[in-house]
Design a protein around this motif. Structure first.
Motif, PDB file in Angstrom:
ATOM      1  N   ASP A  37       0.819  -1.209   0.000  1.00  0.00           N
ATOM      2  CA  ASP A  37       0.000   0.000   0.000  1.00  0.00           C
ATOM      3  C   ASP A  37       0.856   1.264   0.000  1.00  0.00           C
ATOM      4  O   ASP A  37       1.859   1.356   0.711  1.00  0.00           O
ATOM      5  CB  ASP A  37      -0.902   0.038   1.232  1.00  0.00           C
ATOM      6  CG  ASP A  37      -2.116  -0.856   1.097  1.00  0.00           C
ATOM      7  OD1 ASP A  37      -2.270  -1.492   0.041  1.00  0.00           O
ATOM      8  OD2 ASP A  37      -2.918  -0.911   2.055  1.00  0.00           O
TER       9      ASP A  37
ATOM     10  N   SER B  66      -2.453  -0.444  -8.874  1.00  0.00           N
ATOM     11  CA  SER B  66      -1.575  -1.590  -9.110  1.00  0.00           C
ATOM     12  C   SER B  66      -0.166  -1.106  -9.409  1.00  0.00           C
ATOM     13  O   SER B  66       0.140   0.086  -9.327  1.00  0.00           O
ATOM     14  CB  SER B  66      -2.106  -2.434 -10.282  1.00  0.00           C
ATOM     15  OG  SER B  66      -2.112  -1.661 -11.483  1.00  0.00           O
TER      16      SER B  66
ATOM     17  N   SER C 140      -2.586   4.530  -5.613  1.00  0.00           N
ATOM     18  CA  SER C 140      -3.832   4.692  -4.859  1.00  0.00           C
ATOM     19  C   SER C 140      -5.015   4.508  -5.806  1.00  0.00           C
ATOM     20  O   SER C 140      -6.001   3.858  -5.496  1.00  0.00           O
ATOM     21  CB  SER C 140      -3.877   6.068  -4.183  1.00  0.00           C
ATOM     22  OG  SER C 140      -3.624   7.091  -5.124  1.00  0.00           O
ATOM     23  N   LEU C 141      -4.911   5.109  -6.988  1.00  0.00           N
ATOM     24  CA  LEU C 141      -5.759   4.831  -8.156  1.00  0.00           C
ATOM     25  C   LEU C 141      -4.798   4.730  -9.337  1.00  0.00           C
ATOM     26  O   LEU C 141      -3.716   5.300  -9.317  1.00  0.00           O
ATOM     27  CB  LEU C 141      -6.767   5.952  -8.387  1.00  0.00           C
ATOM     28  CG  LEU C 141      -7.825   6.169  -7.297  1.00  0.00           C
ATOM     29  CD1 LEU C 141      -8.585   7.458  -7.590  1.00  0.00           C
ATOM     30  CD2 LEU C 141      -8.788   4.986  -7.219  1.00  0.00           C
TER      31      LEU C 141
ATOM     32  N   PRO D  58      -7.866   3.979   0.902  1.00  0.00           N
ATOM     33  CA  PRO D  58      -7.633   2.679   0.270  1.00  0.00           C
ATOM     34  C   PRO D  58      -6.742   2.804  -0.962  1.00  0.00           C
ATOM     35  O   PRO D  58      -6.938   3.684  -1.796  1.00  0.00           O
ATOM     36  CB  PRO D  58      -9.049   2.208  -0.105  1.00  0.00           C
ATOM     37  CG  PRO D  58      -9.941   2.926   0.840  1.00  0.00           C
ATOM     38  CD  PRO D  58      -9.304   4.271   1.058  1.00  0.00           C
ATOM     39  N   GLN D  59      -5.779   1.915  -1.052  1.00  0.00           N
ATOM     40  CA  GLN D  59      -4.839   1.905  -2.174  1.00  0.00           C
ATOM     41  C   GLN D  59      -5.275   0.794  -3.125  1.00  0.00           C
ATOM     42  O   GLN D  59      -4.903  -0.363  -2.964  1.00  0.00           O
ATOM     43  CB  GLN D  59      -3.426   1.685  -1.664  1.00  0.00           C
ATOM     44  CG  GLN D  59      -2.986   2.689  -0.592  1.00  0.00           C
ATOM     45  CD  GLN D  59      -2.861   4.107  -1.142  1.00  0.00           C
ATOM     46  OE1 GLN D  59      -2.010   4.376  -2.003  1.00  0.00           O
ATOM     47  NE2 GLN D  59      -3.698   5.015  -0.656  1.00  0.00           N
ATOM     48  N   ILE D  60      -6.070   1.145  -4.123  1.00  0.00           N
ATOM     49  CA  ILE D  60      -6.730   0.143  -4.954  1.00  0.00           C
ATOM     50  C   ILE D  60      -6.157   0.084  -6.372  1.00  0.00           C
ATOM     51  O   ILE D  60      -6.725  -0.574  -7.242  1.00  0.00           O
ATOM     52  CB  ILE D  60      -8.252   0.390  -5.009  1.00  0.00           C
ATOM     53  CG1 ILE D  60      -8.566   1.780  -5.564  1.00  0.00           C
ATOM     54  CG2 ILE D  60      -8.849   0.244  -3.615  1.00  0.00           C
ATOM     55  CD1 ILE D  60     -10.069   2.042  -5.720  1.00  0.00           C
TER      56      ILE D  60
ATOM     57  N   ARG E 218       1.908   0.271  -4.628  1.00  0.00           N
ATOM     58  CA  ARG E 218       0.861   0.293  -5.638  1.00  0.00           C
ATOM     59  C   ARG E 218       0.237   1.682  -5.706  1.00  0.00           C
ATOM     60  O   ARG E 218       0.306   2.473  -4.762  1.00  0.00           O
ATOM     61  CB  ARG E 218      -0.206  -0.749  -5.361  1.00  0.00           C
ATOM     62  CG  ARG E 218      -1.053  -0.503  -4.144  1.00  0.00           C
ATOM     63  CD  ARG E 218      -2.168  -1.545  -3.989  1.00  0.00           C
ATOM     64  NE  ARG E 218      -1.647  -2.908  -4.031  1.00  0.00           N
ATOM     65  CZ  ARG E 218      -1.863  -3.742  -5.050  1.00  0.00           C
ATOM     66  NH1 ARG E 218      -2.582  -3.375  -6.076  1.00  0.00           N
ATOM     67  NH2 ARG E 218      -1.366  -4.958  -5.002  1.00  0.00           N
TER      68      ARG E 218
END
Length: 343
Positions: free
Chosen positions: A181, A200, A219-220, A196-198, A217
């Motif tokens: 993250d 890649s 965050s977006l 949230p770190q969503i 990764r």
């Protein structure tokens, strides 16, 4: 054992001396023994030739023939590049045995290509795709839905989080973590709330990543490491950073979130890049440089906050002169005090 004439052909060099000389290894000019080939990377090393026992030398086209002292030699345009090619021939590291060890965990929903090697105690999660000739060493963790391109090597204790994409011929050394993250929080008036770190991470082809590197990764979106990038040990690359092709990141560099590093950039040891900064193509930053704002392409910079190198060097000259200037000021003060006393 390789004949010297074969090595000359390999590096497209001009042979001097006995082409049938047997070469059994490669070594530095001070450590080389009979059977070794060594290289004269700079004229300053010529002083070691007198006691050098090497059977052959790699030398630059500009090397004084007298410095060679009648030895066997291969004359090349770039001795360091020729050294790299020859050293590869003598690399004796044993590759992993092909196949999947019974002591490894590989999800039944993973796809492993023919010729891949997965060592004992490696973990391969659901939906992972592993290309041809990939090597995964013991205690590596490959999370769910990771894609790994052909010819990639993942050394022990590497951790790759879910949904990371790794290209072809990538090398990742021990202890590195990819896809953890990013460091993102927002203050709600009482506490830090995690964002949230969503996103890649995408590692392109021919990248080498040293030991104990962390690449967060996005965050977006994604954090991107471009084709041919080389990252030294203990470096930190934050969320949503983009590193351009063929850049060099030396040990202990830190790059903050959403920074953009151009192509062919060199960040020397312990350099730091603040968030949302753009560093242009072909920039070279000296060791411990603190990059606080955008840097134009083709710049040579140094210092914290960073300055053009010539300006930084000039200021260093002033800094060294400070003790002398201080002493002169004290002399002027004493003189003025004496003159004031005489009045």
């Amino acid at each position: 054992m390789i004949r010297l004439k074969s090595l000359a052909k390999k590096v497209e060099g001009r042979l001097l001396g006995d082409g049938d000389a047997a070469i059994t290894g490669i070594a530095g000019i001070r450590e080389a023994k009979k059977g070794d080939i060594t290289f004269l990377s700079h004229v300053s090393f010529a002083k070691y030739l007198k006691d050098c026992q090497a059977s052959a030398l790699l030398v630059n086209e500009d090397t004084d023939p007298e410095a060679i002292q009648g030895r066997n030699a291969i004359v090349v345009k770039n001795p360091a590049l020729a050294y790299a090619a020859i050293a590869d021939l003598f690399d004796q590291r044993t590759p992993l045995a092909k196949g999947i060890s019974e002591l490894a965990y590989v999800s039944p929903r993973a796809k492993v290509s023919q010729g891949a090697a997965i060592a004992p105690y490696a973990h391969v999660g659901d939906g992972v795709v592993i290309g041809k000739d990939v090597s995964i060493y013991p205690f590596a963790y490959i999370g769910n839905h990771v894609k790994i391109g052909s010819g990639t090597t993942i050394y022990p204790h590497v951790t790759i989080y879910d949904r990371v994409k790794i290209g072809k011929r990538v090398t990742i050394h021990g202890g590195t973590v990819i896809g953890s993250d990013g460091f993102g929080y927002v203050w709600d008036g009482k506490k830090h709330v995690k964002i949230p770190q969503i996103g890649s991470v995408e590692i392109e082809d021919d990248v080498e990543i040293g030991a104990n590197v962390t690449i967060d990764r996005g965050s977006l979106g994604k954090t991107t490491i471009g084709r041919g990038v080389k990252i030294d040990n203990l470096s930190q690359i934050a969320h949503n950073v983009s590193v351009g092709e063929n850049s060099i990141i030396v040990a202990q560099v830190g790059i903050a979130g959403s920074a953009v590093i151009g192509k062919n950039v060199v960040l020397a040891g312990q350099a730091g890049v603040r968030d949302h900064v753009t560093v242009g193509d072909n920039v070279q930053a000296g060791g411990q440089t603190g990059i606080t704002k955008d840097v134009p392409e083709n710049s040579l910079i140094m210092g914290t906050p960073h300055l053009p190198f010539k300006e930084w060097a000039k200021l260093q000259g002033y800094f060294k002169a400070l003790p002398h200037l201080f002493a002169r000021m004290k002399q002027v003060e004493r003189k003025l005090e004496m003159e004031a006393g005489n009045d």
